[in-house]
Design a protein around this motif. Structure first.
Motif, PDB file in Angstrom:
ATOM      1  N   TYR A 126       0.849  -1.198   0.000  1.00 34.51           N
ATOM      2  CA  TYR A 126       0.000   0.000   0.000  1.00 34.51           C
ATOM      3  C   TYR A 126       0.886   1.251   0.000  1.00 34.51           C
ATOM      4  CZ  TYR A 126      -3.379   3.505   1.625  1.00 34.51           C
ATOM      5  OH  TYR A 126      -4.163   4.629   1.738  1.00 34.51           O
ATOM      6  N   ILE A 127       1.907   1.249   0.844  1.00 34.80           N
ATOM      7  CA  ILE A 127       2.847   2.368   0.928  1.00 34.80           C
ATOM      8  C   ILE A 127       3.520   2.576  -0.429  1.00 34.80           C
ATOM      9  CG2 ILE A 127       5.030   3.144   1.976  1.00 34.80           C
ATOM     10  CD1 ILE A 127       3.979   1.488   4.530  1.00 34.80           C
ATOM     11  N   ASP A 128       3.939   1.464  -1.054  1.00 36.01           N
ATOM     12  CA  ASP A 128       4.572   1.536  -2.369  1.00 36.01           C
ATOM     13  C   ASP A 128       3.656   2.160  -3.414  1.00 36.01           C
ATOM     14  OD1 ASP A 128       6.931  -1.142  -3.163  1.00 36.01           O
ATOM     15  OD2 ASP A 128       7.138   0.785  -2.152  1.00 36.01           O
ATOM     16  N   LYS A 129       2.397   1.765  -3.383  1.00 41.87           N
ATOM     17  CA  LYS A 129       1.465   2.217  -4.406  1.00 41.87           C
ATOM     18  C   LYS A 129       1.047   3.670  -4.196  1.00 41.87           C
ATOM     19  CE  LYS A 129      -1.473  -1.901  -5.555  1.00 41.87           C
ATOM     20  NZ  LYS A 129      -0.901  -3.113  -5.083  1.00 41.87           N
ATOM     21  N   LYS A 130       0.963   4.101  -2.947  1.00 42.03           N
ATOM     22  CA  LYS A 130       0.274   5.361  -2.647  1.00 42.03           C
ATOM     23  C   LYS A 130       1.159   6.519  -2.198  1.00 42.03           C
ATOM     24  CE  LYS A 130      -3.806   3.310  -3.113  1.00 42.03           C
ATOM     25  NZ  LYS A 130      -4.638   3.529  -4.289  1.00 42.03           N
ATOM     26  N   ILE A 131       2.127   6.266  -1.316  1.00 39.56           N
ATOM     27  CA  ILE A 131       2.813   7.375  -0.649  1.00 39.56           C
ATOM     28  C   ILE A 131       3.745   8.159  -1.576  1.00 39.56           C
ATOM     29  CG2 ILE A 131       4.343   8.026   1.264  1.00 39.56           C
ATOM     30  CD1 ILE A 131       1.507   7.223   2.111  1.00 39.56           C
ATOM     31  N   TYR A 132       4.607   7.444  -2.312  1.00 39.43           N
ATOM     32  CA  TYR A 132       5.575   8.129  -3.166  1.00 39.43           C
ATOM     33  C   TYR A 132       4.889   8.988  -4.226  1.00 39.43           C
ATOM     34  CZ  TYR A 132       9.427   8.905  -6.404  1.00 39.43           C
ATOM     35  OH  TYR A 132      10.363   9.484  -7.216  1.00 39.43           O
ATOM     36  N   VAL A 133       3.917   8.370  -4.905  1.00 38.17           N
ATOM     37  CA  VAL A 133       3.226   9.051  -5.996  1.00 38.17           C
ATOM     38  C   VAL A 133       2.432  10.259  -5.497  1.00 38.17           C
ATOM     39  CG1 VAL A 133       1.472   8.774  -7.775  1.00 38.17           C
ATOM     40  CG2 VAL A 133       3.093   6.957  -7.383  1.00 38.17           C
ATOM     41  N   SER A 134       1.679  10.075  -4.405  1.00 32.90           N
ATOM     42  CA  SER A 134       0.859  11.192  -3.921  1.00 32.90           C
ATOM     43  C   SER A 134       1.723  12.279  -3.312  1.00 32.90           C
ATOM     44  CB  SER A 134      -0.215  10.705  -2.945  1.00 32.90           C
ATOM     45  OG  SER A 134       0.355  10.131  -1.798  1.00 32.90           O
ATOM     46  N   GLY A 135       2.816  11.895  -2.684  1.00 31.60           N
ATOM     47  CA  GLY A 135       3.738  12.879  -2.111  1.00 31.60           C
ATOM     48  C   GLY A 135       4.384  13.715  -3.205  1.00 31.60           C
ATOM     49  N   LYS A 136       4.748  13.045  -4.283  1.00 35.77           N
ATOM     50  CA  LYS A 136       5.386  13.717  -5.420  1.00 35.77           C
ATOM     51  C   LYS A 136       4.457  14.790  -5.983  1.00 35.77           C
ATOM     52  CE  LYS A 136       8.019  12.195  -9.462  1.00 35.77           C
ATOM     53  NZ  LYS A 136       8.284  11.057 -10.359  1.00 35.77           N
ATOM     54  N   LYS A 137       3.163  14.433  -6.070  1.00 29.14           N
ATOM     55  CA  LYS A 137       2.191  15.381  -6.624  1.00 29.14           C
ATOM     56  C   LYS A 137       2.111  16.632  -5.756  1.00 29.14           C
ATOM     57  CE  LYS A 137      -1.074  12.134  -8.616  1.00 29.14           C
ATOM     58  NZ  LYS A 137      -2.389  11.565  -8.357  1.00 29.14           N
ATOM     59  N   VAL A 138       2.319  16.465  -4.451  1.00 31.47           N
ATOM     60  CA  VAL A 138       2.213  17.614  -3.537  1.00 31.47           C
ATOM     61  C   VAL A 138       3.265  18.666  -3.868  1.00 31.47           C
ATOM     62  CG1 VAL A 138       2.492  18.369  -1.137  1.00 31.47           C
ATOM     63  CG2 VAL A 138       1.117  16.364  -1.640  1.00 31.47           C
ATOM     64  N   TRP A 139       4.532  18.215  -4.114  1.00 25.93           N
ATOM     65  CA  TRP A 139       5.564  19.232  -4.357  1.00 25.93           C
ATOM     66  C   TRP A 139       5.653  19.633  -5.819  1.00 25.93           C
ATOM     67  CZ3 TRP A 139       9.627  18.213  -7.593  1.00 25.93           C
ATOM     68  CH2 TRP A 139      10.061  16.885  -7.746  1.00 25.93           C
ATOM     69  N   GLN A 140       5.050  18.825  -6.701  1.00 27.28           N
ATOM     70  CA  GLN A 140       5.145  19.136  -8.132  1.00 27.28           C
ATOM     71  C   GLN A 140       4.040  20.052  -8.638  1.00 27.28           C
ATOM     72  OE1 GLN A 140       5.441  15.415 -10.276  1.00 27.28           O
ATOM     73  NE2 GLN A 140       7.654  15.565 -10.367  1.00 27.28           N
ATOM     74  N   PHE A 144      -2.779  12.771  -0.315  1.00 24.42           N
ATOM     75  CA  PHE A 144      -1.604  12.366   0.458  1.00 24.42           C
ATOM     76  C   PHE A 144      -1.950  12.198   1.939  1.00 24.42           C
ATOM     77  CE2 PHE A 144       2.732  11.814   1.390  1.00 24.42           C
ATOM     78  CZ  PHE A 144       3.105  12.638   2.436  1.00 24.42           C
ATOM     79  N   ILE A 145      -2.644  13.192   2.489  1.00 23.35           N
ATOM     80  CA  ILE A 145      -3.023  13.122   3.904  1.00 23.35           C
ATOM     81  C   ILE A 145      -3.966  11.950   4.136  1.00 23.35           C
ATOM     82  CG2 ILE A 145      -4.269  14.332   5.754  1.00 23.35           C
ATOM     83  CD1 ILE A 145      -3.094  16.953   4.465  1.00 23.35           C
ATOM     84  N   GLY A 146      -4.842  11.715   3.185  1.00 27.32           N
ATOM     85  CA  GLY A 146      -5.762  10.580   3.274  1.00 27.32           C
ATOM     86  C   GLY A 146      -5.017   9.266   3.435  1.00 27.32           C
ATOM     87  N   HIS A 147      -3.966   9.094   2.648  1.00 25.36           N
ATOM     88  CA  HIS A 147      -3.179   7.856   2.721  1.00 25.36           C
ATOM     89  C   HIS A 147      -2.469   7.762   4.065  1.00 25.36           C
ATOM     90  CE1 HIS A 147      -4.186   7.054  -1.304  1.00 25.36           C
ATOM     91  NE2 HIS A 147      -3.367   7.916  -1.867  1.00 25.36           N
ATOM     92  N   LEU A 148      -1.910   8.904   4.545  1.00 29.27           N
ATOM     93  CA  LEU A 148      -1.222   8.895   5.839  1.00 29.27           C
ATOM     94  C   LEU A 148      -2.202   8.548   6.958  1.00 29.27           C
ATOM     95  CD1 LEU A 148       1.239  11.940   5.778  1.00 29.27           C
ATOM     96  CD2 LEU A 148       1.741   9.532   5.389  1.00 29.27           C
ATOM     97  N   LYS A 149      -3.417   9.063   6.841  1.00 30.23           N
ATOM     98  CA  LYS A 149      -4.436   8.792   7.876  1.00 30.23           C
ATOM     99  C   LYS A 149      -4.833   7.321   7.848  1.00 30.23           C
ATOM    100  CE  LYS A 149      -6.320  13.130   9.154  1.00 30.23           C
ATOM    101  NZ  LYS A 149      -7.049  14.301   8.901  1.00 30.23           N
ATOM    102  N   MET A 150      -4.902   6.753   6.667  1.00 33.59           N
ATOM    103  CA  MET A 150      -5.203   5.317   6.538  1.00 33.59           C
ATOM    104  C   MET A 150      -4.138   4.522   7.293  1.00 33.59           C
ATOM    105  SD  MET A 150      -6.996   2.818   5.054  1.00 33.59           S
ATOM    106  CE  MET A 150      -7.762   3.237   3.503  1.00 33.59           C
ATOM    107  N   LEU A 151      -2.877   4.900   7.076  1.00 29.70           N
ATOM    108  CA  LEU A 151      -1.776   4.203   7.745  1.00 29.70           C
ATOM    109  C   LEU A 151      -1.814   4.448   9.249  1.00 29.70           C
ATOM    110  CD1 LEU A 151       0.907   4.906   5.032  1.00 29.70           C
ATOM    111  CD2 LEU A 151       0.143   2.642   5.742  1.00 29.70           C
TER     112      LEU A 151
END
Lengths: 247, 229
Positions: free
Chosen positions: A129-143, A156-163
């Motif tokens: 789940y971390i592989d699929k979600k965190i890197y990609v959504s985090g990247k979108k935040v700074w890009q 991104f926050i949604g995924h962190l809250k899930m975790l």
């Protein structure tokens, strides 16, 4: 990062000498472990942490991703990506595969995956789940910026809250002990300052329990020594933004 | 173990659903197959896989396990007395995991992309990717099988299951687009392997017929083209 002279001394001086003295049968060859990596890569950090947890001495080789070394291209011809763990000349690619490999080869110390099959399945599920979600959504935040960035932040926050939900009140994702999911996620902490600054938000405010977990992880030498300084990562992100023309 | 102890939530056209079923068959584990109705998700599915709400889900003694390859590894570890699906050597295990990840993350998305509506140029580009992938897999088969029948050696293993589960859709894609993707001249190893895989006892009953998949794909296409009612 680590002194590579010891295995070299063993190979070039000690081994031939001992062999000459007839010690062949009693000699154990030191494992040769090399890590091809790139300092801000959270995927590389995972392997660094695993190696440190097991107390494995290795040679760290920094790759310039704009100018990939012949060794990298030879060891990972399919993806041409870091990290690559090279154990006695044989490459292991993909960070989570390398972490599992390290856990299986050096199984007598500090287990990373749990022993129960169901707990292992859960650990693999959340690492995936971390592989699929965190890197990609985090990247979108700074890009991105504006409305696109607001959407990215929400995701991104949604995924962190899930975790955070999955962590619950446990010390670590696997329970009492630091393990696979912790190794998979904690490297992204080194990028938190960059995400927060680019996106103008606070991860601590959104996910306080997750930040408490981060602090517990950072108390471990293996983690503290494997993660770069957040401000250094932020400077790197600023350079990337400049390079790609992102304001 | 009682049959109802092990359940698989799935649907017949899904290659991902095939994977746990093949694994359980190889281990001679009896299970109940609960078919999801296309277009709706059962309460059991939503409860068992709240994160993705997707099939397959393995339910073993009321505990759900999700993600097809994670399920296969779980089956391998729980029913350890049966034939092993993953190699015992850690390096070979890492290699098997690498190829399965490659198949899922890079190769099959190219195959699936061919079926999507797009221009000829887009399709041609995807086909090149598929061919390049097959060349890599042909080579991987050579190294993994070591002259034997399957990626796993004498018996079906992890990579066989990962790749073989896509054979139905590969054949359907070939038929729908009038192309030959798996070619005897280019991929003699894989063609031979595919025939052996599809005719294996553990696979035969769960591999959907190509024509049925083509029909299913046409139905999907029509459904997505039709105006919202």
């Amino acid at each position: 990062m680590d002194n590579s002279l010891t295995p070299l001394v063993l190979k070039r001086l000690l081994v031939p000498t001992l062999l000459h003295l007839g010690f062949r049968k009693t000699l154990t060859m030191a494992d040769e472990v090399v890590l091809l990596d790139f300092w801000p890569s959270p995927f590389g950090m995972r392997v660094r942490i695993a190696l440190a947890e097991k107390g494995i001495k290795y040679e760290y080789k920094e790759e310039d991703l704009r100018n990939k070394s012949p060794l990298l291209l030879k060891m990972n011809p399919v993806h041409k990506q870091i990290p690559v763990l090279i154990h006695n000349g044989k490459p292991v690619n993909e960070s989570l595969i390398a972490v599992q490999y390290i856990d299986e080869v050096w199984k007598d110390k500090s287990p990373i995956l749990p022993s129960d099959p169901y707990q292992r399945a859960l650990a693999r599920f959340w690492a995936d789940y971390i592989d699929k979600k965190i890197y990609v959504s985090g990247k979108k935040v700074w890009q991105t910026k504006g409305e696109e960035q607001e959407e990215a932040k929400k995701e991104f926050i949604g995924h962190l809250k899930m975790l955070e939900g999955e962590l619950g009140d446990k010390a670590f994702f696997g329970g009492e002990c630091f393990g696979f999911v912790d190794v998979a996620l904690v490297p992204f902490y080194s990028w938190f300052y960059a995400y927060e600054t680019c996106g103008s938000f606070s991860i601590e405010a959104e996910c306080p329990k997750l930040m408490a977990w981060v602090k517990r992880c950072m108390q471990r030498d293996s983690v503290a020594k494997s993660l770069p300084d957040q401000h250094k990562v932020y400077d790197f992100v600023l350079q990337l933004k400049k390079k790609f023309g992102i304001e | 173990m009682a049959k109802t102890d092990v359940k698989v939530l799935g649907a017949w056209p899904s290659p991902f659903v095939m994977r746990p079923r093949i694994a359980l068959n190889l281990k001679s584990v009896e299970y109940e197959f609960l078919e999801e109705t296309f277009g709706s998700k059962s309460p059991l599915l939503l409860q068992s896989n709240p994160v993705y709400k997707k099939i397959p889900v393995l339910i073993h003694q009321d505990k759900p396990i999700c993600e097809s390859l994670i399920i296969v590894q779980y089956v391998d570890e729980v029913w350890a007395s049966g034939p092993s699906l993953l190699p015992s050597d850690p390096y070979d295990q890492a290699l098997a995991r690498f190829w399965a990840a490659y198949i899922d993350d890079k190769w099959f998305p190219s195959v699936r992309g061919i079926a999507l509506p797009q221009g000829e140029e887009g399709k041609a580009e995807l086909m090149v990717q598929v061919f390049e992938g097959l060349a890599l897999l042909e080579d991987a088969f050579d190294k993994c099988s070591q002259g034997k029948a399957f990626f796993g050696g004498d018996k079906i293993g992890y990579v066989d299951i990962a790749l073989g589960s896509f054979l139905g859709w590969l054949k359907a894609t070939e038929k729908m687009n009038n192309v030959k993707l798996l070619d005897e001249t280019k991929n003699p190893n894989l063609v031979g392997w595919a025939e052996r895989f599809c005719s294996h006892d553990a696979v035969r009953e769960v591999m959907p017929e190509t024509d049925k998949l083509v029909e299913f794909a046409k139905m999907l296409r029509a459904r997505f083209k039709a105006p919202a009612s």
